[in-house]
Scaffold this active site. Sequence first.
Site, PDB file in Angstrom:
ATOM      1  N   SER A 154     -26.600  54.247   8.032  1.00 23.11           N
ATOM      2  CA  SER A 154     -27.625  54.363   7.001  1.00 23.11           C
ATOM      3  C   SER A 154     -27.210  55.408   5.979  1.00 23.11           C
ATOM      4  CB  SER A 154     -28.973  54.772   7.618  1.00 23.11           C
ATOM      5  OG  SER A 154     -29.911  55.132   6.620  1.00 23.11           O
ATOM      6  N   TYR A 171     -33.534  60.686  12.544  1.00 27.32           N
ATOM      7  CA  TYR A 171     -32.917  59.444  12.078  1.00 27.32           C
ATOM      8  C   TYR A 171     -31.604  59.733  11.359  1.00 27.32           C
ATOM      9  CZ  TYR A 171     -32.439  54.874   9.869  1.00 27.32           C
ATOM     10  OH  TYR A 171     -31.964  53.652   9.457  1.00 27.32           O
TER      11      TYR A 171
END
Length: 249
Positions: free
Chosen positions: A132, A145
């Site tokens: 990501s 995350y």
Amino acid sequence: MNFTDRSILVTGAASGIGLAVAQALAGAGAERLVLIDRDGEALGRIDLGCTLDLVPGDVADEGFWDNAAPYLAGIDHAVVNAGVAGAGPIADLAFAEWRRILAVNLDGAFLTLRAAMRAMAGRPGSIVAVASAAGIKVEPGVAAYGASKAGLIQLARVAAREGAATGLRVNAIAPGGVETPVWDDMPMFADRAAAIGRAAAFRELAAMATPLGRYATAEEIAGQITFLLSDAAATITGAVLTSDGGYTL
């Protein structure tokens, strides 16, 4: 990008990017797909016109991979995609929430990568890990995350170095915003979508966050993953393809 006679593992395959990848690979001639997801019911609804091994399970469970090993025999490619999202400032983040995110996004990715590399030992092939842009660009509120995806990027690079001697290529892709169901679990997005509609909420977020003013579709990211897996990317390994509409600029 021809995957005729190829067998491919995809985790997190029941929805979002994983499902789009499975559909793209089936359309490119894949002979067999090994599809893994915790949502066994959603897996059971997949029909792609090629041989499917549908294996429900938790990628973060080492015992699951011991049982799944026979399905991986003969695989040529793998997509390490299963992941979860979450947000919260470090000072307020419960350790249990930190562990929940790291368990799937990093522990699960390691176990998937290890199983795939063992299955392809001594043979050329390719693997793509879905990271990501949050693992590259710092934003407040995404410590768990972001750390999990930054760790996944480095894990993929180490795997690329270790696999190169036998022709195994390993790359990562770092999407920015992608229109997938994972957003529905984020209160900020869910509240806005309830107020103005899901499509409008995506447009509003993208306009604020990306120079291109749009998020990617799952199908667009799947096409890029398919390229990295394919023979068209034969000399690409250890790379991180940032696909974020300019978010990290």
